[in-house]
Each structure stands twice: as C-alpha cells, then as structure tokens.
Design a protein around this motif. Sequence first.
Motif, PDB file in Angstrom:
ATOM      1  N   PHE A 134       0.865  -1.185   0.292  1.00  0.00           N
ATOM      2  CA  PHE A 134       0.007   0.144  -0.088  1.00  0.00           C
ATOM      3  C   PHE A 134       0.627   1.237  -0.120  1.00  0.00           C
ATOM      4  CE2 PHE A 134      -2.657   3.114   2.946  1.00  0.00           C
ATOM      5  CZ  PHE A 134      -3.187   3.286   1.886  1.00  0.00           C
ATOM      6  N   MET A 135       1.929   0.957   0.464  1.00  0.00           N
ATOM      7  CA  MET A 135       2.748   2.333   0.874  1.00  0.00           C
ATOM      8  C   MET A 135       3.587   2.808  -0.499  1.00  0.00           C
ATOM      9  SD  MET A 135       1.978   3.799   3.775  1.00  0.00           S
ATOM     10  CE  MET A 135       0.460   3.604   5.104  1.00  0.00           C
ATOM     11  N   GLN A 136       4.524   1.812  -1.097  1.00  0.00           N
ATOM     12  CA  GLN A 136       4.555   1.862  -1.801  1.00  0.00           C
ATOM     13  C   GLN A 136       4.057   2.122  -3.254  1.00  0.00           C
ATOM     14  OE1 GLN A 136       7.681  -1.193  -3.004  1.00  0.00           O
ATOM     15  NE2 GLN A 136       7.523  -0.483  -5.000  1.00  0.00           N
ATOM     16  N   ALA A 137       2.375   2.093  -3.775  1.00  0.00           N
ATOM     17  CA  ALA A 137       1.792   1.974  -4.002  1.00  0.00           C
ATOM     18  C   ALA A 137       1.215   3.243  -4.560  1.00  0.00           C
ATOM     19  CB  ALA A 137       0.464   1.479  -4.179  1.00  0.00           C
ATOM     20  N   GLY A 138       1.433   4.394  -3.427  1.00  0.00           N
ATOM     21  CA  GLY A 138       0.942   5.827  -2.240  1.00  0.00           C
ATOM     22  C   GLY A 138       2.227   6.523  -3.128  1.00  0.00           C
ATOM     23  N   TYR A 139       3.145   6.013  -2.775  1.00  0.00           N
ATOM     24  CA  TYR A 139       4.655   7.188  -2.882  1.00  0.00           C
ATOM     25  C   TYR A 139       5.188   6.561  -4.691  1.00  0.00           C
ATOM     26  CZ  TYR A 139       9.790   7.525  -3.853  1.00  0.00           C
ATOM     27  OH  TYR A 139      10.467   7.857  -4.147  1.00  0.00           O
ATOM     28  N   ASP A 140       4.544   5.663  -5.372  1.00  0.00           N
ATOM     29  CA  ASP A 140       4.390   5.477  -6.938  1.00  0.00           C
ATOM     30  C   ASP A 140       3.171   6.274  -7.386  1.00  0.00           C
ATOM     31  OD1 ASP A 140       6.280   3.380  -6.830  1.00  0.00           O
ATOM     32  OD2 ASP A 140       4.942   2.260  -6.858  1.00  0.00           O
ATOM     33  N   GLY A 141       2.383   6.834  -6.796  1.00  0.00           N
ATOM     34  CA  GLY A 141       1.372   7.701  -7.484  1.00  0.00           C
ATOM     35  C   GLY A 141       1.817   8.827  -7.056  1.00  0.00           C
ATOM     36  N   LEU A 142       2.229   9.453  -6.247  1.00  0.00           N
ATOM     37  CA  LEU A 142       3.252  11.120  -5.820  1.00  0.00           C
ATOM     38  C   LEU A 142       4.501  10.989  -7.179  1.00  0.00           C
ATOM     39  CD1 LEU A 142       3.591  12.836  -3.436  1.00  0.00           C
ATOM     40  CD2 LEU A 142       5.470  11.694  -2.604  1.00  0.00           C
ATOM     41  N   LYS A 143       5.236  10.136  -7.681  1.00  0.00           N
ATOM     42  CA  LYS A 143       6.230  10.451  -8.134  1.00  0.00           C
ATOM     43  C   LYS A 143       5.996  10.155  -9.238  1.00  0.00           C
ATOM     44  CE  LYS A 143       9.882  10.240  -7.766  1.00  0.00           C
ATOM     45  NZ  LYS A 143      11.476  10.996  -7.211  1.00  0.00           N
ATOM     46  N   LEU A 144       5.003   9.421  -9.962  1.00  0.00           N
ATOM     47  CA  LEU A 144       3.911   9.898 -10.972  1.00  0.00           C
ATOM     48  C   LEU A 144       3.100  11.284 -11.338  1.00  0.00           C
ATOM     49  CD1 LEU A 144       2.846   8.289 -13.383  1.00  0.00           C
ATOM     50  CD2 LEU A 144       0.810   7.621 -12.574  1.00  0.00           C
ATOM     51  N   ALA A 145       3.428  12.109  -9.662  1.00  0.00           N
ATOM     52  CA  ALA A 145       2.874  13.316 -10.718  1.00  0.00           C
ATOM     53  C   ALA A 145       3.827  14.250 -10.825  1.00  0.00           C
ATOM     54  CB  ALA A 145       2.039  13.335  -8.773  1.00  0.00           C
ATOM     55  N   GLU A 146       5.109  13.982  -9.697  1.00  0.00           N
ATOM     56  CA  GLU A 146       5.677  14.523  -9.575  1.00  0.00           C
ATOM     57  C   GLU A 146       6.163  14.867 -11.648  1.00  0.00           C
ATOM     58  OE1 GLU A 146      10.104  14.510  -7.942  1.00  0.00           O
ATOM     59  OE2 GLU A 146       9.867  12.915  -8.538  1.00  0.00           O
ATOM     60  N   ARG A 147       6.549  13.731 -12.392  1.00  0.00           N
ATOM     61  CA  ARG A 147       6.421  13.835 -13.445  1.00  0.00           C
ATOM     62  C   ARG A 147       4.854  14.000 -14.531  1.00  0.00           C
ATOM     63  NH1 ARG A 147       8.100   8.251 -11.616  1.00  0.00           N
ATOM     64  NH2 ARG A 147       6.211   7.371 -13.556  1.00  0.00           N
ATOM     65  N   GLN A 148       4.182  14.127 -13.971  1.00  0.00           N
ATOM     66  CA  GLN A 148       3.867  13.820 -15.081  1.00  0.00           C
ATOM     67  C   GLN A 148       2.292  15.779 -14.706  1.00  0.00           C
ATOM     68  OE1 GLN A 148       0.749  11.108 -16.250  1.00  0.00           O
ATOM     69  NE2 GLN A 148       2.375   9.724 -16.457  1.00  0.00           N
ATOM     70  N   VAL A 149       2.279  16.201 -13.738  1.00  0.00           N
ATOM     71  CA  VAL A 149       1.208  17.400 -13.261  1.00  0.00           C
ATOM     72  C   VAL A 149       1.907  18.534 -13.772  1.00  0.00           C
ATOM     73  CG1 VAL A 149       0.349  18.188 -11.556  1.00  0.00           C
ATOM     74  CG2 VAL A 149       0.176  16.113 -11.257  1.00  0.00           C
ATOM     75  N   PRO A 150       3.379  18.892 -13.826  1.00  0.00           N
ATOM     76  CA  PRO A 150       4.503  18.114 -12.697  1.00  0.00           C
ATOM     77  C   PRO A 150       3.791  18.874 -11.620  1.00  0.00           C
ATOM     78  CG  PRO A 150       5.275  20.308 -14.247  1.00  0.00           C
ATOM     79  CD  PRO A 150       3.888  19.826 -14.516  1.00  0.00           C
ATOM     80  N   ALA A 151       4.942  18.292 -10.470  1.00  0.00           N
ATOM     81  CA  ALA A 151       4.850  18.757  -8.903  1.00  0.00           C
ATOM     82  C   ALA A 151       6.246  19.001  -8.088  1.00  0.00           C
ATOM     83  CB  ALA A 151       3.760  17.878  -7.989  1.00  0.00           C
TER      84      ALA A 151
ATOM     85  N   HIS B  96      -1.214   9.462   3.114  1.00  0.00           N
ATOM     86  CA  HIS B  96      -1.790   8.262   2.698  1.00  0.00           C
ATOM     87  C   HIS B  96      -2.675   7.241   3.648  1.00  0.00           C
ATOM     88  CE1 HIS B  96      -1.510   5.386  -0.727  1.00  0.00           C
ATOM     89  NE2 HIS B  96      -1.091   4.591  -0.038  1.00  0.00           N
ATOM     90  N   GLY B  97      -3.378   7.169   3.332  1.00  0.00           N
ATOM     91  CA  GLY B  97      -4.323   5.839   4.403  1.00  0.00           C
ATOM     92  C   GLY B  97      -4.721   6.305   4.954  1.00  0.00           C
ATOM     93  N   GLY B  98      -6.371   5.758   5.357  1.00  0.00           N
ATOM     94  CA  GLY B  98      -7.064   5.924   5.918  1.00  0.00           C
ATOM     95  C   GLY B  98      -7.018   5.934   7.878  1.00  0.00           C
ATOM     96  N   GLN B  99      -5.716   5.148   8.153  1.00  0.00           N
ATOM     97  CA  GLN B  99      -5.149   5.934   9.962  1.00  0.00           C
ATOM     98  C   GLN B  99      -5.110   7.021   9.774  1.00  0.00           C
ATOM     99  OE1 GLN B  99      -3.728   4.103   6.635  1.00  0.00           O
ATOM    100  NE2 GLN B  99      -1.528   3.375   7.349  1.00  0.00           N
ATOM    101  N   ASN B 100      -4.801   7.897   9.479  1.00  0.00           N
ATOM    102  CA  ASN B 100      -5.133   9.610   9.182  1.00  0.00           C
ATOM    103  C   ASN B 100      -5.746  10.566   9.153  1.00  0.00           C
ATOM    104  OD1 ASN B 100      -1.796   9.542   8.040  1.00  0.00           O
ATOM    105  ND2 ASN B 100      -2.439   8.168   6.544  1.00  0.00           N
ATOM    106  N   ASN B 101      -7.166   9.424   9.467  1.00  0.00           N
ATOM    107  CA  ASN B 101      -8.441  10.568   9.111  1.00  0.00           C
ATOM    108  C   ASN B 101      -8.733  11.598  10.666  1.00  0.00           C
ATOM    109  OD1 ASN B 101      -9.830   9.289   6.991  1.00  0.00           O
ATOM    110  ND2 ASN B 101     -10.771   7.391   8.095  1.00  0.00           N
ATOM    111  N   ALA B 102      -8.572  10.914  11.510  1.00  0.00           N
ATOM    112  CA  ALA B 102      -9.042  12.020  12.596  1.00  0.00           C
ATOM    113  C   ALA B 102      -7.155  12.761  13.036  1.00  0.00           C
ATOM    114  CB  ALA B 102      -8.626  10.582  14.080  1.00  0.00           C
ATOM    115  N   ALA B 103      -6.016  12.585  12.498  1.00  0.00           N
ATOM    116  CA  ALA B 103      -5.146  12.840  12.283  1.00  0.00           C
ATOM    117  C   ALA B 103      -5.045  14.051  11.260  1.00  0.00           C
ATOM    118  CB  ALA B 103      -3.718  12.837  12.680  1.00  0.00           C
ATOM    119  N   ALA B 104      -5.587  14.765  10.175  1.00  0.00           N
ATOM    120  CA  ALA B 104      -5.447  14.816   9.215  1.00  0.00           C
ATOM    121  C   ALA B 104      -7.057  15.375   9.923  1.00  0.00           C
ATOM    122  CB  ALA B 104      -5.990  14.327   7.951  1.00  0.00           C
ATOM    123  N   LYS B 105      -7.747  15.752   9.973  1.00  0.00           N
ATOM    124  CA  LYS B 105      -9.502  16.262  10.321  1.00  0.00           C
ATOM    125  C   LYS B 105      -8.821  17.757  11.181  1.00  0.00           C
ATOM    126  CE  LYS B 105     -13.857  17.024  10.162  1.00  0.00           C
ATOM    127  NZ  LYS B 105     -14.822  16.983   9.310  1.00  0.00           N
TER     128      LYS B 105
END
Length: 337
Positions: free
Chosen positions: A48-65, A98-107
């Motif tokens: 799960f974490m690597q999938a999120g990181y790969d999505g972040l790197k994809l955004a870096e390349r394609q958005v770009p960000a 990244h991840g639902g475990q962050n719900n309370a903290a992010a809120k």
Amino acid sequence: MGPITDRRALLTTATAAGLLPLLGPLAAAAASTTVAALFAGKVDDRGFMQAGYDGLKLAERQVPATIAFTQGIPPQPEALAAALRELARQKPHLVVAHGGQNNAAAKAVAAEFPDVAFVVTQGNVTGPNLASYEVLQEQSAFLAGALAGLMTKTGIVGHMSGIRVTPGLKGRAGYAAGVAHVNPSAKLLTNFSGSQDDNALSRKVATAMIAAGADIVFTMLNAGRTGAVEACRETGAQQIGNVVDWTTIVPDVFVASACADSGRAVYQAVADKAAGRFAAGHVRQVGLETPEAVRLAMAPRVPAEVRDRIAGLTADIVAGRLTVPHEWSGAEFPTPA
C-alpha cells in the motif's frame, strides 16, 4: 530505500523521537504545485505505501509537481498529527496523508492550517480545506472473495490483514460478501493481527488458518506479506494478494490479486489541485469502472468458467446491479500466540 537527499524531497524518514529537521521551506521550491506527503510505513514495502509513493512520483513527473515526503511514522493519531503539522508548516499547496489511519489526525491538523489544502487517500473525512480520495478496493476484494468461493476445494477460505482501518474493514466485508455470493456454504476465517509488516506474525496466522482447513488465503498486508507467502508455499495453499498484481511477482503462490492502486488516488488529488478542481469537502471515489485502478488480476491457471463468472460480477457492480457491502459481522480467527 536509503535516506532522501534529492532536493525535491525535503523531508526524511522519521526518527523514533519525531521528524528529522527540515532542510528548507517547501514553498521555496520550484514554482510548480508543491506537495508534501506522509506515509505511515515504508515506501518500499511492495504494498500500500509503495503504491502511494509511486502515485506521488507519477504526479511529480506528469503534473508536474515538486514533492516532499516523510515515511515510517507510527500509525498512532498523535504521531501522525505531529508529522502532518511539520509538513503543513512548510506551506505546500497540498498535504497528502496516505491511508485511512490518518483520518482523525488529518481532520484535526487541517483545521489548524486553514490556508493549506489536505487530502486523505483511502479516507472518509472532509472539511473546508480537506478532501478524501478513495480507490474502492472493496470492489476488487468482492471479486477476490468470489474467486475464492468458486475455487476452494475444502470449502474454507481465509482473510488476513493487520490494522483495523476503514478501508481494510471494507475490504474484508467485500471479500466476505463475494465468498457468500457464490458459495453460501463456504466458511470464512478472518483475522486482523495488528501489524501490516510483521512477517513472523503473518506466517503464524497463515499457518494456523491453513491448518484449520483454508486452502485459499486473501492477504491485505504490506511488508508482512512474505511470511504468508512462505506458509502457503510450504503447504500448497493458494494466496490472493492485493494492491498490485502479485500473480506476476510470485506466480507459484498467487492465484489472483485484488488490484486497487491507491497511488491513483494520490496522483489524482495532486492533478486536481494543480488544475484548480480540488474539491475540498468531498470524497472522490474510483472503482471497477476504472480498471487501471481497480480490478481482479487472475493467474493463467484460473479456469475459463471462473473468469467468465468474475467478468459478469464486474459488469454487475459497475452497472449498479450489485452493491458491495461495507460492513461484516461475525466471529474472527484468533491471532496465534
């Protein structure tokens, strides 16, 4: 993965005492969309974490960000909130938790930084500057359950996960519903061990489930998947993976994989922010209608009649003729001592 030294990644792995000192204000980076992400785990976990990181790197390349991230944060609300505050203080355009475990903290932290946009992937929280982006892994988990129910020879199937976060509970509910939909007499063994990354523990749980009769085990784990793979290989049991297509990575063990690319949620949130269409106050969902994000991958040994049944169930879910439940209640398989 070693320490992060690239200028685009201004944060490093968390220490036991908290975040290491920041190397400089993220807002001072390039004039592109600036993104700071939190991963409550390792970005090389092949899950799960690597999938999120790969999505972040994809955004870096394609958005770009321009990206920064921190990893290895303990999945406790206080630690997650402290890490999110450190990220938000850099004043990026977007903070990704990244991840639902962050719900309370992010809120909580989003309310403290009203001028910064926040997103929780696989979350269900919203606010004036907070959105959730969710890849519907429960839909691919339903298909995984259907496949297990159709292919089990013992009539007993297993499900293993670690932390009881909302997406994991939804995934278990989807899997259980899929099993019951095609094989009402099948018995489900389900366990949340408390860890996504402990291989010794996952091996114990898988071994115990197989000894109890399970011949197919669905693992919703991260770095701790290897222990379950070893248990299946030793006993001849088959495994269904999640997140990525495990049938191409460990083909002798995995009969299928409930692909749900959470990195797509990360990428889409960044792309939406850059394009001015980030919808704070809403939950954006992606399901089987987007097969590059959500699907059931099947090994070549899956019979044609099972593939046809899975295709029909997929079409029914996409068309709204079949609803995947989000809740399940029943006795759970005990975690071995």
